[in-house]
Scaffold this motif. Structure first.
Motif, PDB file in Angstrom:
ATOM      1  N   LYS A   1       0.839  -1.177   0.000  1.00  0.00           N
ATOM      2  CA  LYS A   1       0.000   0.000   0.000  1.00  0.00           C
ATOM      3  C   LYS A   1       0.889   1.248   0.000  1.00  0.00           C
ATOM      4  O   LYS A   1       1.827   1.328   0.801  1.00  0.00           O
ATOM      5  CB  LYS A   1      -0.877  -0.033   1.259  1.00  0.00           C
ATOM      6  CG  LYS A   1      -2.032   0.925   1.214  1.00  0.00           C
ATOM      7  CD  LYS A   1      -2.834   0.781   2.495  1.00  0.00           C
ATOM      8  CE  LYS A   1      -3.783   1.951   2.626  1.00  0.00           C
ATOM      9  NZ  LYS A   1      -4.321   2.050   3.972  1.00  0.00           N
ATOM     10  N   GLN A   2       0.610   2.178  -0.911  1.00  0.00           N
ATOM     11  CA  GLN A   2       1.369   3.426  -0.941  1.00  0.00           C
ATOM     12  C   GLN A   2       1.006   4.281   0.265  1.00  0.00           C
ATOM     13  O   GLN A   2      -0.155   4.635   0.452  1.00  0.00           O
ATOM     14  CB  GLN A   2       1.064   4.193  -2.232  1.00  0.00           C
ATOM     15  CG  GLN A   2       1.723   5.563  -2.307  1.00  0.00           C
ATOM     16  CD  GLN A   2       3.243   5.503  -2.357  1.00  0.00           C
ATOM     17  OE1 GLN A   2       3.820   4.932  -3.262  1.00  0.00           O
ATOM     18  NE2 GLN A   2       3.902   6.087  -1.352  1.00  0.00           N
ATOM     19  N   LYS A   3       1.977   4.588   1.090  1.00  0.00           N
ATOM     20  CA  LYS A   3       1.719   5.441   2.244  1.00  0.00           C
ATOM     21  C   LYS A   3       1.818   6.909   1.827  1.00  0.00           C
ATOM     22  O   LYS A   3       2.432   7.242   0.815  1.00  0.00           O
ATOM     23  CB  LYS A   3       2.751   5.170   3.348  1.00  0.00           C
ATOM     24  CG  LYS A   3       2.757   3.764   3.879  1.00  0.00           C
ATOM     25  CD  LYS A   3       1.520   3.411   4.668  1.00  0.00           C
ATOM     26  CE  LYS A   3       1.601   3.937   6.095  1.00  0.00           C
ATOM     27  NZ  LYS A   3       0.430   3.475   6.890  1.00  0.00           N
ATOM     28  N   SER A   4       1.197   7.757   2.624  1.00  0.00           N
ATOM     29  CA  SER A   4       1.279   9.199   2.387  1.00  0.00           C
ATOM     30  C   SER A   4       2.259   9.787   3.399  1.00  0.00           C
ATOM     31  O   SER A   4       2.410   9.275   4.509  1.00  0.00           O
ATOM     32  CB  SER A   4      -0.104   9.812   2.564  1.00  0.00           C
ATOM     33  OG  SER A   4       0.007  11.168   2.903  1.00  0.00           O
ATOM     34  N   LEU A   5       2.926  10.861   2.994  1.00  0.00           N
ATOM     35  CA  LEU A   5       3.884  11.491   3.909  1.00  0.00           C
ATOM     36  C   LEU A   5       3.204  12.034   5.163  1.00  0.00           C
ATOM     37  O   LEU A   5       3.844  12.208   6.193  1.00  0.00           O
ATOM     38  CB  LEU A   5       4.635  12.610   3.193  1.00  0.00           C
ATOM     39  CG  LEU A   5       5.673  12.142   2.177  1.00  0.00           C
ATOM     40  CD1 LEU A   5       6.210  13.311   1.374  1.00  0.00           C
ATOM     41  CD2 LEU A   5       6.829  11.419   2.867  1.00  0.00           C
ATOM     42  N   THR A   6       1.896  12.283   5.038  1.00  0.00           N
ATOM     43  CA  THR A   6       1.186  12.829   6.199  1.00  0.00           C
ATOM     44  C   THR A   6       1.112  11.815   7.351  1.00  0.00           C
ATOM     45  O   THR A   6       0.855  12.180   8.484  1.00  0.00           O
ATOM     46  CB  THR A   6      -0.246  13.273   5.813  1.00  0.00           C
ATOM     47  OG1 THR A   6      -0.853  12.212   5.077  1.00  0.00           O
ATOM     48  CG2 THR A   6      -0.238  14.532   4.987  1.00  0.00           C
ATOM     49  N   SER A   7       1.350  10.526   7.053  1.00  0.00           N
ATOM     50  CA  SER A   7       1.377   9.565   8.157  1.00  0.00           C
ATOM     51  C   SER A   7       2.724   9.561   8.881  1.00  0.00           C
ATOM     52  O   SER A   7       2.869   8.903   9.907  1.00  0.00           O
ATOM     53  CB  SER A   7       1.009   8.152   7.698  1.00  0.00           C
ATOM     54  OG  SER A   7       1.094   7.968   6.348  1.00  0.00           O
ATOM     55  N   PHE A   8       3.712  10.256   8.327  1.00  0.00           N
ATOM     56  CA  PHE A   8       5.029  10.287   8.977  1.00  0.00           C
ATOM     57  C   PHE A   8       5.377  11.670   9.532  1.00  0.00           C
ATOM     58  O   PHE A   8       6.025  11.789  10.556  1.00  0.00           O
ATOM     59  CB  PHE A   8       6.115   9.877   7.983  1.00  0.00           C
ATOM     60  CG  PHE A   8       5.896   8.543   7.367  1.00  0.00           C
ATOM     61  CD1 PHE A   8       6.223   7.386   8.061  1.00  0.00           C
ATOM     62  CD2 PHE A   8       5.346   8.420   6.095  1.00  0.00           C
ATOM     63  CE1 PHE A   8       6.014   6.148   7.503  1.00  0.00           C
ATOM     64  CE2 PHE A   8       5.129   7.183   5.531  1.00  0.00           C
ATOM     65  CZ  PHE A   8       5.463   6.034   6.229  1.00  0.00           C
ATOM     66  N   PHE A   9       4.969  12.683   8.792  1.00  0.00           N
ATOM     67  CA  PHE A   9       5.307  14.046   9.192  1.00  0.00           C
ATOM     68  C   PHE A   9       4.040  14.765   9.645  1.00  0.00           C
ATOM     69  O   PHE A   9       2.966  14.525   9.105  1.00  0.00           O
ATOM     70  CB  PHE A   9       5.944  14.805   8.020  1.00  0.00           C
ATOM     71  CG  PHE A   9       7.178  14.151   7.456  1.00  0.00           C
ATOM     72  CD1 PHE A   9       8.070  13.478   8.281  1.00  0.00           C
ATOM     73  CD2 PHE A   9       7.459  14.209   6.098  1.00  0.00           C
ATOM     74  CE1 PHE A   9       9.207  12.874   7.770  1.00  0.00           C
ATOM     75  CE2 PHE A   9       8.596  13.606   5.567  1.00  0.00           C
ATOM     76  CZ  PHE A   9       9.473  12.935   6.405  1.00  0.00           C
ATOM     77  N   SER A  10       4.218  15.640  10.615  1.00  0.00           N
ATOM     78  CA  SER A  10       3.031  16.280  11.188  1.00  0.00           C
ATOM     79  C   SER A  10       2.759  17.646  10.569  1.00  0.00           C
ATOM     80  O   SER A  10       3.656  18.295  10.043  1.00  0.00           O
ATOM     81  CB  SER A  10       3.211  16.426  12.688  1.00  0.00           C
ATOM     82  OG  SER A  10       4.367  17.182  12.935  1.00  0.00           O
TER      83      SER A  10
END
Lengths: 14, 242
Positions: A3-12
């Motif tokens: 599943k392609q993750k989004s950067l919003t799940s890593f950076f706030s």
């Protein structure tokens, strides 16, 4: 399956 | 803008890739700042304005304390009376801005940026995603075309001696990783990312002869170009097993 993750799940949002 | 220089951040609409570009104040002919300043600008408009300048022209970027526009003055170097001024209005980016968490990476490799660009391009022809593995002995970039079953693989072995490092592109040792490799290695790490975004990041090769790839399991991949005037970083969100 991969599943392609989004950067919003890593950076706030400020 | 801070007293160190200008930091620029941009992101694609799907939030898969984020670019962070730092230009040190030493790359400017003059750099004056009263206090830190944060601006959100439409990149298309800024690019359109900057493209009006010729290579030898002097560009001055100005914004006041409560400004709503960035003013770009373009001056012809040998005809200082010839100036054109353009305003780029600020926009509200709102939630499009992200605070990047600085994490300790498990592995880092540094390779020739032209070689990196070629591998990204070649693997993109095969598949929409690729696996990057960094182990103690080296690094492996693999892509699999599920339809034809064809598999492409680029392997970099860790340079054994510091002497394998060459400054000139012509002397490039085949497949060697520059010696910085072992200094940043903590544990074997692998990540899967989209080849499309890796190709995009690899196109910045003209900035620096070397590019670094930093990884930590289940964290965004970091592709980094260091150069005298600053640093360009691409963060690419991974593809993670469901």
């Amino acid at each position: 399956a991969f599943k392609q993750k989004s950067l919003t799940s890593f950076f706030s949002k400020p | 803008c801070s007293k160190e220089g200008i930091m620029l951040q941009g992101m694609d609409e799907f939030h898969i890739s984020l670019v962070e570009f730092f230009l040190s104040k030493r790359s400017f002919e003059s750099y004056a700042l009263c206090h830190d300043l944060c601006m959100s600008l439409p990149i298309d408009s800024l690019a359109t304005v900057l493209k009006k300048a010729n290579d030898d022209d002097v560009c001055t970027l100005k914004a006041g304390h409560k400004a709503k526009v960035l003013t770009v003055a373009i001056e012809t170097r040998d005809q200082p009376w010839l100036v054109s001024k353009h305003d780029v209005p600020f926009i509200d980016l709102g939630s499009e801005y992200l605070v990047i968490s600085r994490i300790p990476y498990d592995a880092k490799i540094t390779v020739w940026s032209t070689r990196f660009a070629r591998l990204a391009h070649e693997l993109h022809q095969l598949s929409g995603s690729l696996d990057i593995q960094i182990i103690h002995e080296g690094a492996r970039f693999t892509a699999l075309d599920e339809g034809s079953g064809k598999k492409g693989c680029f392997i970099f072995r860790r340079a054994k001696v510091v002497d394998e490092y060459r400054d000139s592109e012509d002397d490039e040792p085949a497949g060697a990783i520059i010696h910085e490799f072992h200094r940043y290695f903590h544990k074997a790490t692998s990540l899967r990312v989209s080849t499309k975004y890796l190709v995009h990041a690899s196109k910045r090769a003209p900035l620096s002869s070397k590019v670094s790839v930093l990884m930590k399991e289940d964290q965004p991949l970091l592709v980094q170009y260091d150069f005298y005037e600053g640093v360009l970083k691409f963060y690419i969100a991974p593809r993670i097993a469901d």
